[in-house]
Write an enzyme that holds these catalytic residues in place. Structure first.
Site, PDB file in Angstrom:
ATOM      1  N   THR A 179       0.845  -1.189   0.000  1.00  0.00           N
ATOM      2  CA  THR A 179       0.000   0.000   0.000  1.00  0.00           C
ATOM      3  C   THR A 179       0.882   1.242   0.000  1.00  0.00           C
ATOM      4  O   THR A 179       1.841   1.324   0.767  1.00  0.00           O
ATOM      5  CB  THR A 179      -0.906   0.013   1.239  1.00  0.00           C
ATOM      6  OG1 THR A 179      -1.609  -1.228   1.321  1.00  0.00           O
ATOM      7  CG2 THR A 179      -1.898   1.152   1.168  1.00  0.00           C
ATOM      8  N   LYS A 196       2.312   4.573   0.932  1.00  0.00           N
ATOM      9  CA  LYS A 196       2.349   5.362   2.169  1.00  0.00           C
ATOM     10  C   LYS A 196       3.175   6.627   1.929  1.00  0.00           C
ATOM     11  O   LYS A 196       4.147   6.568   1.188  1.00  0.00           O
ATOM     12  CB  LYS A 196       2.962   4.544   3.314  1.00  0.00           C
ATOM     13  CG  LYS A 196       2.250   3.227   3.613  1.00  0.00           C
ATOM     14  CD  LYS A 196       0.861   3.430   4.175  1.00  0.00           C
ATOM     15  CE  LYS A 196       0.208   2.088   4.503  1.00  0.00           C
ATOM     16  NZ  LYS A 196      -1.166   2.236   5.016  1.00  0.00           N
ATOM     17  N   ASP A 216      -4.780   3.427  -0.797  1.00  0.00           N
ATOM     18  CA  ASP A 216      -5.418   3.104   0.476  1.00  0.00           C
ATOM     19  C   ASP A 216      -6.881   3.524   0.435  1.00  0.00           C
ATOM     20  O   ASP A 216      -7.342   4.157  -0.514  1.00  0.00           O
ATOM     21  CB  ASP A 216      -4.678   3.745   1.645  1.00  0.00           C
ATOM     22  CG  ASP A 216      -4.505   2.774   2.809  1.00  0.00           C
ATOM     23  OD1 ASP A 216      -5.344   1.857   2.937  1.00  0.00           O
ATOM     24  OD2 ASP A 216      -3.536   2.901   3.565  1.00  0.00           O
ATOM     25  N   GLU A 217      -7.607   3.156   1.503  1.00  0.00           N
ATOM     26  CA  GLU A 217      -9.065   3.294   1.468  1.00  0.00           C
ATOM     27  C   GLU A 217      -9.538   4.737   1.329  1.00  0.00           C
ATOM     28  O   GLU A 217     -10.608   4.987   0.768  1.00  0.00           O
ATOM     29  CB  GLU A 217      -9.693   2.651   2.719  1.00  0.00           C
ATOM     30  CG  GLU A 217      -9.552   3.434   4.026  1.00  0.00           C
ATOM     31  CD  GLU A 217      -8.204   3.273   4.695  1.00  0.00           C
ATOM     32  OE1 GLU A 217      -8.000   3.876   5.756  1.00  0.00           O
ATOM     33  OE2 GLU A 217      -7.340   2.539   4.163  1.00  0.00           O
ATOM     34  N   HIS A 223     -11.569  -3.015  -0.397  1.00  0.00           N
ATOM     35  CA  HIS A 223     -10.997  -2.714   0.917  1.00  0.00           C
ATOM     36  C   HIS A 223     -12.145  -2.723   1.923  1.00  0.00           C
ATOM     37  O   HIS A 223     -13.170  -2.090   1.703  1.00  0.00           O
ATOM     38  CB  HIS A 223     -10.314  -1.343   0.895  1.00  0.00           C
ATOM     39  CG  HIS A 223      -9.507  -1.058   2.126  1.00  0.00           C
ATOM     40  ND1 HIS A 223     -10.085  -0.908   3.367  1.00  0.00           N
ATOM     41  CD2 HIS A 223      -8.175  -0.900   2.315  1.00  0.00           C
ATOM     42  CE1 HIS A 223      -9.145  -0.665   4.263  1.00  0.00           C
ATOM     43  NE2 HIS A 223      -7.972  -0.661   3.651  1.00  0.00           N
ATOM     44  N   HIS A 254      -9.833  -7.787   2.002  1.00  0.00           N
ATOM     45  CA  HIS A 254      -8.948  -7.882   3.162  1.00  0.00           C
ATOM     46  C   HIS A 254      -9.607  -8.791   4.195  1.00  0.00           C
ATOM     47  O   HIS A 254     -10.757  -8.576   4.575  1.00  0.00           O
ATOM     48  CB  HIS A 254      -8.708  -6.493   3.752  1.00  0.00           C
ATOM     49  CG  HIS A 254      -7.989  -5.572   2.829  1.00  0.00           C
ATOM     50  ND1 HIS A 254      -6.758  -5.028   3.131  1.00  0.00           N
ATOM     51  CD2 HIS A 254      -8.304  -5.105   1.596  1.00  0.00           C
ATOM     52  CE1 HIS A 254      -6.359  -4.262   2.124  1.00  0.00           C
ATOM     53  NE2 HIS A 254      -7.285  -4.296   1.185  1.00  0.00           N
ATOM     54  N   SER A 279      -3.161  -7.824   5.091  1.00  0.00           N
ATOM     55  CA  SER A 279      -2.460  -6.548   5.194  1.00  0.00           C
ATOM     56  C   SER A 279      -2.659  -5.968   6.582  1.00  0.00           C
ATOM     57  O   SER A 279      -3.639  -6.252   7.259  1.00  0.00           O
ATOM     58  CB  SER A 279      -2.971  -5.556   4.145  1.00  0.00           C
ATOM     59  OG  SER A 279      -4.303  -5.177   4.421  1.00  0.00           O
TER      60      SER A 279
END
Length: 488
Positions: A177, A179, A207-208, A297, A330, A382
């Site tokens: 993911t 970051k 990411d979400e 997600h 996930h 994750s």
């Protein structure tokens, strides 16, 4: 008058007596009910209010999640109400839990619109969770009948076809993911994608909560991501991708973003659980029509899935999402930073990957269930995992999984590409050891140290994260066995 006719008249007079009568007396409790293959079955964990009989509480849940209201209504006589009533047919005390009960409830399949997750859930979880007769209520498991499953599309792509498209077999897929989640410019975001893919992983991921914010609009992100993907694919000779999050405020906007992702060459798009069941099904249909992998997600799930006595068990969400048609979801790591008891996580993974389910109470699976040839959904691990846990991840989670290292890739001291290389080398070493017949679980740390002598990025990662564990006691543990939540 025959006994049968007399009994029918007695039931009719009792059941349709004006006023308020107990749900059990109204026909929502039947201890002698014979479950049909076409019934949808639900298992609820009940905590009745003090003084409320568990059988009456179970009947109340059955009634309020099917045809009942708080008082007798004469219009029931205009329907096949004895058929359409849900039937609570079994109530068992929960082991080692005071004042909690497992209530088994059967629903006629005709109560639900074909292929509509929204309609099914409107009944099963619509009103009953606020019902005063119960202090707490949790939906633990469901059996979806074969006939009803056949009205759903299932995963848009499925594990087998996804592996064929990626030309990757015999090992878990690797992801990471990007970051930090928020704040990067489009160009820097694309650079992260390139570095990660070039280092050896298969996927990068939005990411979400990255959608289209002022610091980076979605078109900019998609274009820079695809530049990174194409460069990394050309350099490595491997099919690569990045989960482009198309979550938006409206379906029209989500379709626009998904169409654009396909147009610029992406093989996968992503959505968040919080968009709702109808939107998820709609995007799954789009993904099937457009030959795209659909990643989900599970943003928001722990607001109702984590607490043991109230909400919805995540295994039920897994069943619903496989029906809805997502390819990835996930589903826990066991060893990471998020909630995940080993037995519970194994149950989640079985729900997503098996073609048939058998009763397995330690894993929380209460019903046998045939998945009616719906494709398999790939679990994603994750949240707080790193290469030093590779032997545990392979042991617990198997091959058909995406191992997603966010901080465990981006946080490498020597850079993102080095972090990705460390993860790829660790995985390849563990798969080789397993295929050679070695006891890779107990020998895992030694295997990693040996291969790290030949791989500087892996050695650096192992030195950095060697003491990092998340051995907290899980909230959601098995009811039928003692469960160790620490890692081997």
């Amino acid at each position: 008058m025959s006994n049968n006719v007399y009994e029918r008249n007695r039931i009719k007079n009792d059941r349709y007596e004006s006023g308020v009568i107990p749900y059990a007396k109204m026909g929502y409790w039947d201890a002698n009910y014979s479950v049909k293959d076409t019934d949808l079955l639900a298992l609820f964990r009940l905590t009745p209010q003090p003084g409320v009989d568990p059988v009456e509480a179970a009947a109340a849940v059955a009634g309020e999640s099917s045809t009942a209201t708080w008082t007798v209504v004469w219009t029931d006589l205009l329907t096949a109400c004895d058929v359409y009533r849900a039937k609570a047919y079994r109530v068992d005390p929960v082991p080692s839990a005071a004042d909690q009960y497992f209530a088994y409830i059967a629903y006629e399949c005709d109560l639900f619109e074909e292929g509509s997750l929204a309609n099914m859930t409107a009944s099963i979880i619509g009103n009953v969770f606020g019902f005063k007769a119960v202090a707490a209520l949790r939906l633990e498991d469901m059996r979806i009948p074969y006939a009803y499953l056949k009205t759903f599309q299932g995963p848009a792509t499925g594990i087998i076809v996804e592996r064929e498209r990626l030309d990757t077999f015999g090992r878990p897929l690797l992801g990471a993911t990007v970051k930090p989640k928020l704040g990067l410019s489009g160009k820097n975001y694309g650079r992260v994608v390139y570095e990660g893919l070039r280092g050896g992983i298969d996927f990068l991921k939005d990411d979400e909560n990255i959608n289209s914010q002022p610091f980076m609009r979605w078109r900019e992100r998609f274009l820079y991501c695809m530049e990174g993907i194409n460069r990394a694919s050309a350099a490595s000779g491997e099919v690569k991708g990045s989960y482009l999050n198309v979550t938006a405020a409206t379906m029209e906007e989500m379709y626009e973003r998904a169409d654009y992702a396909k147009a610029v060459g992406s093989v996968i798009v992503m959505i968040d659980l919080v968009i709702g069941y109808t939107a998820i099904q709609s995007m799954a249909i789009w993904a099937r029509k457009n030959d795209m992998i659909l990643h989900l997600h599970r943003a928001g799930n722990s607001t109702y899935a984590r607490q043991k006595n109230h909400g919805i068990n995540f295994r039920v969400i897994c069943k619903w999402m496989r029906m809805a048609g997502v390819d990835h979801i996930h589903a826990g790591t066991v060893v990471g930073k998020l909630e995940g008891d080993p037995l519970m996580v194994k149950g989640f993974y079985d729900v997503l990957r098996e073609t048939e389910l058998s009763i397995n109470l330690p894993q929380g699976i209460f019903f046998e269930m045939d998945w009616a040839s719906l494709r398999k959904c790939c679990p994603v691990a994750s949240g707080g995992i790193h290469c030093g846990q590779m032997h545990q991840l392979v042991y617990y989670l198997g091959d058909d999984v995406v191992l997603q290292f966010g901080g465990g890739t981006i946080g490498h001291p020597d850079g993102i590409q080095a972090g990705a290389t460390a993860n790829r080398v660790a995985l390849e070493a563990m798969i080789l050891a397993r295929n050679e017949g070695r006891d890779y679980v107990s020998e895992g740390p030694e295997i990693l140290r040996d291969i790290a002598k030949l791989c500087g990025p892996l050695k650096t990662a192992l030195d950095l994260w060697k003491g990092i564990t998340f051995n907290y006691t899980s909230t959601d543990t098995a009811d039928f066995v003692e469960t160790a939540t620490s890692n081997p």
